[in-house]
Design an enzyme around this catalytic site. Structure first.
Site, mmCIF file in Angstrom:
data_model
loop_
_atom_site.group_PDB
_atom_site.id
_atom_site.type_symbol
_atom_site.label_atom_id
_atom_site.label_comp_id
_atom_site.label_asym_id
_atom_site.label_seq_id
_atom_site.Cartn_x
_atom_site.Cartn_y
_atom_site.Cartn_z
ATOM 1 N N ASN A 218 0.862 -1.188 0.000
ATOM 2 C CA ASN A 218 0.000 0.000 0.000
ATOM 3 C C ASN A 218 0.898 1.239 0.000
ATOM 4 O O ASN A 218 2.119 1.129 0.005
ATOM 5 C CB ASN A 218 -0.981 -0.017 1.180
ATOM 6 N N ASP A 288 -4.612 -6.627 5.175
ATOM 7 C CA ASP A 288 -5.551 -7.533 5.830
ATOM 8 C C ASP A 288 -5.451 -8.950 5.258
ATOM 9 O O ASP A 288 -5.782 -9.913 5.917
ATOM 10 C CB ASP A 288 -6.987 -7.007 5.663
ATOM 11 N N LYS A 298 9.987 -16.237 -10.156
ATOM 12 C CA LYS A 298 9.130 -15.227 -10.797
ATOM 13 C C LYS A 298 8.046 -15.936 -11.606
ATOM 14 O O LYS A 298 8.362 -16.732 -12.510
ATOM 15 C CB LYS A 298 10.005 -14.357 -11.710
ATOM 16 N N PHE A 334 -5.074 3.418 14.859
ATOM 17 C CA PHE A 334 -5.423 4.405 13.833
ATOM 18 C C PHE A 334 -6.610 3.855 13.052
ATOM 19 O O PHE A 334 -6.806 2.636 12.971
ATOM 20 C CB PHE A 334 -4.246 4.617 12.874
ATOM 21 N N LYS A 348 -14.182 0.399 15.638
ATOM 22 C CA LYS A 348 -12.843 -0.192 15.824
ATOM 23 C C LYS A 348 -12.364 0.003 17.260
ATOM 24 O O LYS A 348 -11.757 -0.883 17.845
ATOM 25 C CB LYS A 348 -11.843 0.436 14.842
ATOM 26 N N LYS A 352 -11.773 -3.516 19.152
ATOM 27 C CA LYS A 352 -10.375 -3.904 19.375
ATOM 28 C C LYS A 352 -9.887 -3.559 20.783
ATOM 29 O O LYS A 352 -8.704 -3.644 21.064
ATOM 30 C CB LYS A 352 -9.483 -3.271 18.306
HETATM 31 O O1 PMT Z 1 2.750 6.132 6.573
HETATM 32 P P1 PMT Z 1 2.166 7.437 6.062
HETATM 33 O O2 PMT Z 1 2.404 7.631 4.588
HETATM 34 O O3 PMT Z 1 2.662 8.608 6.867
HETATM 35 O O4 PMT Z 1 0.594 7.367 6.214
HETATM 36 C C1 PMT Z 1 0.039 7.333 7.487
HETATM 37 C C2 PMT Z 1 -1.182 6.410 7.529
HETATM 38 C C3 PMT Z 1 -2.249 6.935 6.576
HETATM 39 C C4 PMT Z 1 -0.795 4.982 7.119
HETATM 40 C C5 PMT Z 1 -1.672 6.434 9.025
HETATM 41 O O5 PMT Z 1 -2.047 7.735 9.366
HETATM 42 C C6 PMT Z 1 -2.859 5.504 9.206
HETATM 43 O O6 PMT Z 1 -4.019 5.861 9.017
HETATM 44 N N1 PMT Z 1 -2.571 4.224 9.620
HETATM 45 C C7 PMT Z 1 -3.571 3.172 9.742
HETATM 46 C C8 PMT Z 1 -3.863 2.604 8.378
HETATM 47 C C9 PMT Z 1 -4.822 1.437 8.438
HETATM 48 O O7 PMT Z 1 -4.475 0.376 8.035
HETATM 49 O O8 PMT Z 1 -5.993 1.684 9.018
HETATM 50 P P2 PMT Z 1 -7.137 0.554 9.230
HETATM 51 O O9 PMT Z 1 -8.344 1.377 9.530
HETATM 52 O O10 PMT Z 1 -7.213 -0.358 8.102
HETATM 53 O O11 PMT Z 1 -6.631 -0.260 10.479
HETATM 54 C C10 PMT Z 1 -7.056 0.035 11.794
HETATM 55 C C11 PMT Z 1 -5.965 -0.201 12.784
HETATM 56 O O12 PMT Z 1 -5.697 -1.594 12.883
HETATM 57 C C12 PMT Z 1 -4.632 0.473 12.512
HETATM 58 O O13 PMT Z 1 -4.113 0.917 13.732
HETATM 59 C C13 PMT Z 1 -3.781 -0.654 11.930
HETATM 60 O O14 PMT Z 1 -2.410 -0.451 12.205
HETATM 61 C C14 PMT Z 1 -4.327 -1.857 12.672
HETATM 62 N N2 PMT Z 1 -4.265 -3.145 11.964
HETATM 63 C C15 PMT Z 1 -4.974 -3.356 10.826
HETATM 64 C C16 PMT Z 1 -4.957 -4.589 10.233
HETATM 65 C C17 PMT Z 1 -4.190 -5.626 10.805
HETATM 66 N N3 PMT Z 1 -4.139 -6.823 10.253
HETATM 67 N N4 PMT Z 1 -3.510 -5.396 11.940
HETATM 68 C C18 PMT Z 1 -3.524 -4.167 12.525
HETATM 69 O O15 PMT Z 1 -2.881 -3.971 13.561
#
Ligand code: PMT
Length: 406
Positions: A218, A288, A298, A334, A348, A352
């Protein structure tokens, strides 16, 4: 500085004249505003004598706009003691007497409160919710302290001593408000974590390998997470930074970096270190899903029009830490959303088992992946809510650290 001292109806009101005296001695100009109940505990004559100014108590006594002229005069408003009643009124926008009206009119300037009440009242969820609301607006609380209370019991609820309140005022603290007046946070606040605190930060993307040359990834650059690691280290914390692939580098004696590639590697590193941490902020953009198989060579075009990838779910690191979390640990996630932002973030936060969630929306220009800026809403499990304007990721990180770790 021109300071208004607001006094409400608690026994600690007897200490207000001493606070006024200390402020005057430190060279400030002081005017007092008191509630009707405050005057049961301290007299008008005393307050007018120590401040050298008329006391403001009546919304209608000398023209109906005195709360506005007083608001224009004052550079800071300090409420000492602040009862549960005045805290509740301000948190709920109630202005039904001179002081509460002045408080609502006093926006955009620093407000300090020194709460004082019985310990059961202080612990009540309504009071705690109101305190969280006021703090989220940038109102600074000094105390309350633990000790013997006027009602004869011991506990948290005693007003901070006048010297302590005067000290907080004289530290040169002032609220920082951006040109739009949106941000209400404290500058120069004592911004150090407790000695020896250790925090985990996840940053960047994860790469999920398809074959020896391709992956699912991503656009995360790691900038947000690295800024968080820096802000925590600047605040005195030891930081375990677990980062996905990024070109960023960081050099700080208290930042210990572990570089990983996939979600499963990030999961292993984060779950290993979390039990030794006081808190964690998970800003990484974790995939995810991952391909169920990774070819060790490859993959070649096989002549057919399409190609199907079979995906399996990755572990949710944040949810796992939420299930491991003890009462002493703070967990911050986040949420990167594109629609139904608030509802999704709230879901969330609860699902969580988080203490805070930092919401950023890709609908906000200049926020999210790759860029140097972000715009966030920090939502607390206790109902607190702090919205930022568009700021640099360094400033956003500082704001988050102040809210969740200090
Ligand atoms: O890295 P940058 O370019 O500075 O960009 C910052 C950012 C946009 C990545 C950051 O600000 C941000 O939003 N990070 C969370 C991105 C995300 O995956 O969000 P989510 O809503 O899908 O996930 C929710 C939370 O679960 C997040 O804290 C994520 O780290 C966590 N997660 C998600 C999936 C997973 N399998 N394990 C996790 O721990």
């Amino acid at each position: 500085m021109r300071i208004i001292v607001g006094i409400t109806g608690g026994i600690a009101a007897y200490k207000a004249p001493e606070l006024v005296r200390l402020l005057k001695k430190a060279g400030h100009e002081v005017r007092c505003a008191a509630t009707e109940h405050a005057l049961e505990f301290v007299t008008r004559v005393t307050l007018e004598t120590v401040s050298g100014n008329a006391l403001y108590t009546d919304l209608f006594a000398s023209g109906r706009t005195e709360h506005i002229s007083l608001k224009d005069w004052g550079e800071m408003l300090v409420v000492a003691p602040a009862t549960a009643n005045i805290i509740g009124k301000v948190a709920n926008g109630i202005a039904d007497d001179a002081l509460s009206t002045l408080l609502l009119a006093f926006s955009g300037k620093p407000v300090i409160m020194a709460p004082a009440m019985n310990c059961e009242m202080w612990a009540h969820p309504a009071v705690q919710r109101n305190i969280a609301t006021l703090k989220s607006w940038g109102i600074r609380m000094v105390g309350p302290e633990e000790g013997e209370l006027a009602c004869g019991v011991s506990g948290v609820g005693r007003m901070a001593e006048p010297e302590q309140i005067a000290g907080a005022i004289c530290q040169g603290e002032r609220l920082k408000v951006n040109p739009e007046g949106e941000l209400n946070t404290l500058e120069n606040k004592d911004n150090q974590v407790k000695k020896g605190e250790r925090w985990l930060v996840t940053a960047g993307p994860t790469y999920e390998r398809i074959d020896s040359v391709r992956f699912i990834g991503n656009y995360s650059s790691g900038k947000m997470g690295f800024a968080l690691a820096q802000a925590l280290a600047d605040a005195g914390a030891e930081v375990e930074l677990v980062s996905g692939p990024t070109f960023l580098s960081i050099n700080h004696p208290r930042i210990h970096r572990t570089s990983i590639e996939s979600a499963r590697e990030m999961y292993a590193a984060a779950t290993e270190v979390f039990p030794r941490c006081n808190g964690a902020i998970l800003s990484a953009a974790v995939a995810d899903y991952r391909p169920s198989e990774c070819a060790d060579h490859k993959l070649k075009k096989n002549g057919s029009e399409g190609m199907h990838l079979d995906l399996v779910q990755n572990p949710d690191i944040l949810a796992t830490l939420g299930s491991m979390k003890t009462d002493k640990q703070t967990l911050v996630g986040f949420a990167l959303e594109t629609d139904n932002e608030e509802a999704n973030a709230q879901r969330k936060l609860e699902k969580k088992n988080l203490d805070y969630i930092v919401l950023n929306s890709l609908r906000d220009k200049g926020a999210g992946f790759g860029v140097d800026t972000n715009k966030v809403t920090i939502i607390g499990r206790n109902g607190s809510r702090k919205e930022s304007p568009l700021l640099t990721k360094q400033e956003i990180a500082k704001l988050i650290v102040e809210e969740v770790a200090l």
